[in-house]
Motif scaffolding. Structure first.
Motif, PDB file in Angstrom:
ATOM      1  N   ALA A  13       0.825  -1.217   0.000  1.00 58.02           N
ATOM      2  CA  ALA A  13       0.000   0.000   0.000  1.00 58.02           C
ATOM      3  C   ALA A  13       0.854   1.261   0.000  1.00 58.02           C
ATOM      4  O   ALA A  13       0.710   2.112  -0.891  1.00 58.02           O
ATOM      5  CB  ALA A  13      -0.972  -0.029   1.179  1.00 58.02           C
ATOM      6  N   SER A  37      -2.547  -4.362  -3.539  1.00 54.81           N
ATOM      7  CA  SER A  37      -2.435  -3.762  -2.207  1.00 54.81           C
ATOM      8  C   SER A  37      -3.699  -3.960  -1.383  1.00 54.81           C
ATOM      9  O   SER A  37      -3.637  -4.059  -0.153  1.00 54.81           O
ATOM     10  CB  SER A  37      -2.144  -2.262  -2.325  1.00 54.81           C
ATOM     11  OG  SER A  37      -0.960  -2.025  -3.040  1.00 54.81           O
ATOM     12  N   THR A 210      -5.986   3.744  -1.169  1.00 57.59           N
ATOM     13  CA  THR A 210      -5.637   2.790  -2.227  1.00 57.59           C
ATOM     14  C   THR A 210      -6.804   2.586  -3.191  1.00 57.59           C
ATOM     15  O   THR A 210      -6.604   2.450  -4.404  1.00 57.59           O
ATOM     16  CB  THR A 210      -5.223   1.438  -1.602  1.00 57.59           C
ATOM     17  OG1 THR A 210      -4.199   1.672  -0.629  1.00 57.59           O
ATOM     18  CG2 THR A 210      -4.701   0.487  -2.666  1.00 57.59           C
TER      19      THR A 210
END
Length: 344
Positions: A13, A37, A210
Motif C-alpha cells: 500500500a 495492495s 488505495t
C-alpha cells in the motif's frame, strides 16, 4: 507461512502511494499495484474486526463486522460514485455476490474434505435472502431496461427497496446475534482492544487511499487491456474487494471446518446484498449523481441463478468435491458471458 506473507505484503500500500506520487507510472501499473495492495488490507480489516469482537461480545462484534468487514467494497463503491461510474458500482456489487456464492464456495467444497455435513438450514436461509434481494431489485431495474438507467427518477424509486433490504438485514442480524450470544464461549483475545481498533482505523484509511487510486486508474486500465469496464468491475474488482474473505474461507475449508467455510462464503454474499448495496445507495445521495439500483439483466440473472443453483446443490446438507468443481466451472462460464457482453 501465509500469514507472514500477508503481513509482509501490507508494504504494498505505501509503495503504491509513493509510486503514484513520485514515479507517476502508467495507469495500468497503478491499477495492478492498487489491486494487489487491497488484498492484505482487506485481510487486516477482517483480522482487526475479529479480535475487537472478542473483547466487545457478540452484539458489538457483529456491528463492527457489519461496519468494517465490507469496508473495501463500500469504499470502492463510494469512490466510483464520486467519479460518476455507476456501472462500475453495480457491477462490482453484483460480482461480489456471485463470486462468493459460486467461486469461493466452489473452491471451499473442492479443497475441503468430501461428504462433510453442512449447516443446511442456515445456508438455505442466506441463499433465500439473496434471491429475495434479486426480486426486490426488479422494482427499479425493470424500468431501467428502457431509457437512461441512471435517471434521477430511478434513483428516487430505488430508495424504497434499499430501505426494505436494510430492514430485513437488521432483523436477521438481530436474531442471529441473540442466538450467537447464547452460544458464545469465553476465550482469551490475542490482540488488545486498543491494538485492534488502531489497526482497524489505519487499515480502513489505507484502504480508502488505495481504492481511490484503483478507481481513478480503472478506465485507462480497461482501454490498455482491451477489457470492458463492466468485466473489470464484475470480475476483477469484485474478486479483489473480497479477496480476504475468499482466502479465509478456502484456508478454513482446507483445515476441515466445512461448516464455517461455507457459512463465510454464503453469508458474505447475503451481507453484500442486504447491507452494502442499500447503504451505498442511500449514501450516494450525498454526491452529485445519486446511484440507481437499475441492474442489467445479466447481473440480476447471475445473482438469482447462482443462489437458486447453489440451493439445489446444498439441499442434501453434504459437501462433495465434484460439486465444488462444478460451481467453479459455472462461475468461469458467467465470467466469460460478462467478457463478451461488454459495457452497457
Amino acid at each position: 507461512m501465509a500469514r507472514r506473507l500477508l503481513w509482509a505484503s501490507l508494504a504494498l500500500a505505501p509503495i503504491t502511494w509513493i509510486v503514484d506520487a513520485v514515479a507517476q507510472p502508467g495507469k495500468v501499473a497503478l491499477f495492478i499495484l492498487s489491486a494487489l495492495s487491497l488484498v492484505p488490507l482487506a485481510w487486516l480489516i477482517g483480522e482487526a474486526t475479529e479480535h475487537a469482537g472478542e473483547h466487545t461480545g457478540a452484539r458489538i462484534g457483529g456491528l463492527l463486522n457489519a461496519s468494517f468487514g465490507n469496508a473495501p467494497e463500500l469504499i470502492i463503491a463510494l469512490i466510483a460514485i464520486a467519479d460518476n461510474l455507476p456501472n462500475v458500482v453495480r457491477g462490482s456489487l453484483a460480482g461480489s455476490v456471485v463470486s462468493n456464492i459460486l467461486l469461493v464456495l466452489g473452491a471451499a467444497l473442492l479443497i475441503g474434505p468430501d461428504h462433510s455435513q453442512l449447516q443446511r438450514r442456515s445456508l438455505l436461509v442466506q441463499l433465500g435472502l439473496v434471491a429475495l434481494t434479486v426480486a426486490v431489485l426488479l422494482i427499479p431495474s425493470v424500468p431501467g431496461f428502457h431509457g437512461d438507467p441512471d435517471r434521477h427518477s430511478l434513483a428516487v424509486l430505488s430508495i424504497g427497496p434499499a430501505i426494505f433490504l436494510l430492514a430485513v438485514y437488521v432483523v436477521v442480524t438481530f436474531v442471529g446475534l441473540k442466538r450467537r450470544e447464547r452460544e458464545e464461549t469465553s476465550g482469551e483475545p490475542a490482540w488488545s482492544l486498543r491494538a485492534a481498533l488502531v489497526a482497524l482505523g489505519i487499515a480502513t484509511a489505507a484502504t480508502a487511499v488505495t481504492s481511490e487510486i484503483l478507481v481513478h486508474s480503472l478506465q485507462d486500465f480497461a482501454k490498455a487491456a482491451g477489457l470492458s469496464q463492466f468485466f473489470i468491475s464484475i470480475v476483477i474488482v469484485a474478486v479483489v474487494g473480497n479477496a480476504a474473505e475468499h482466502g479465509g474461507a478456502i484456508v478454513i475449508a482446507r483445515r476441515g471446518k466445512m461448516k464455517l467455510a461455507t457459512q463465510i462464503a454464503i453469508t458474505s454474499s447475503a451481507q453484500v446484498a442486504l447491507l452494502v448495496l442499500p447503504v451505498v445507495l442511500l449514501l450516494s445521495f450525498a454526491f452529485a449523481h445519486p446511484l440507481t439500483l437499475a441492474f442489467r439483466p445479466v447481473e440480476l440473472i447471475g445473482m438469482g441463478a447462482a443462489a437458486l443453483f447453489v440451493g439445489v446443490v446444498l439441499a442434501d446438507g453434504r459437501s462433495r468435491r465434484w460439486e465444488g468443481a462444478m460451481l467453479i466451472g459455472v462461475y468461469v462460464a458467467f465470467a466469460a458471458v460478462c467478457f463478451h457482453l461488454g459495457d452497457r
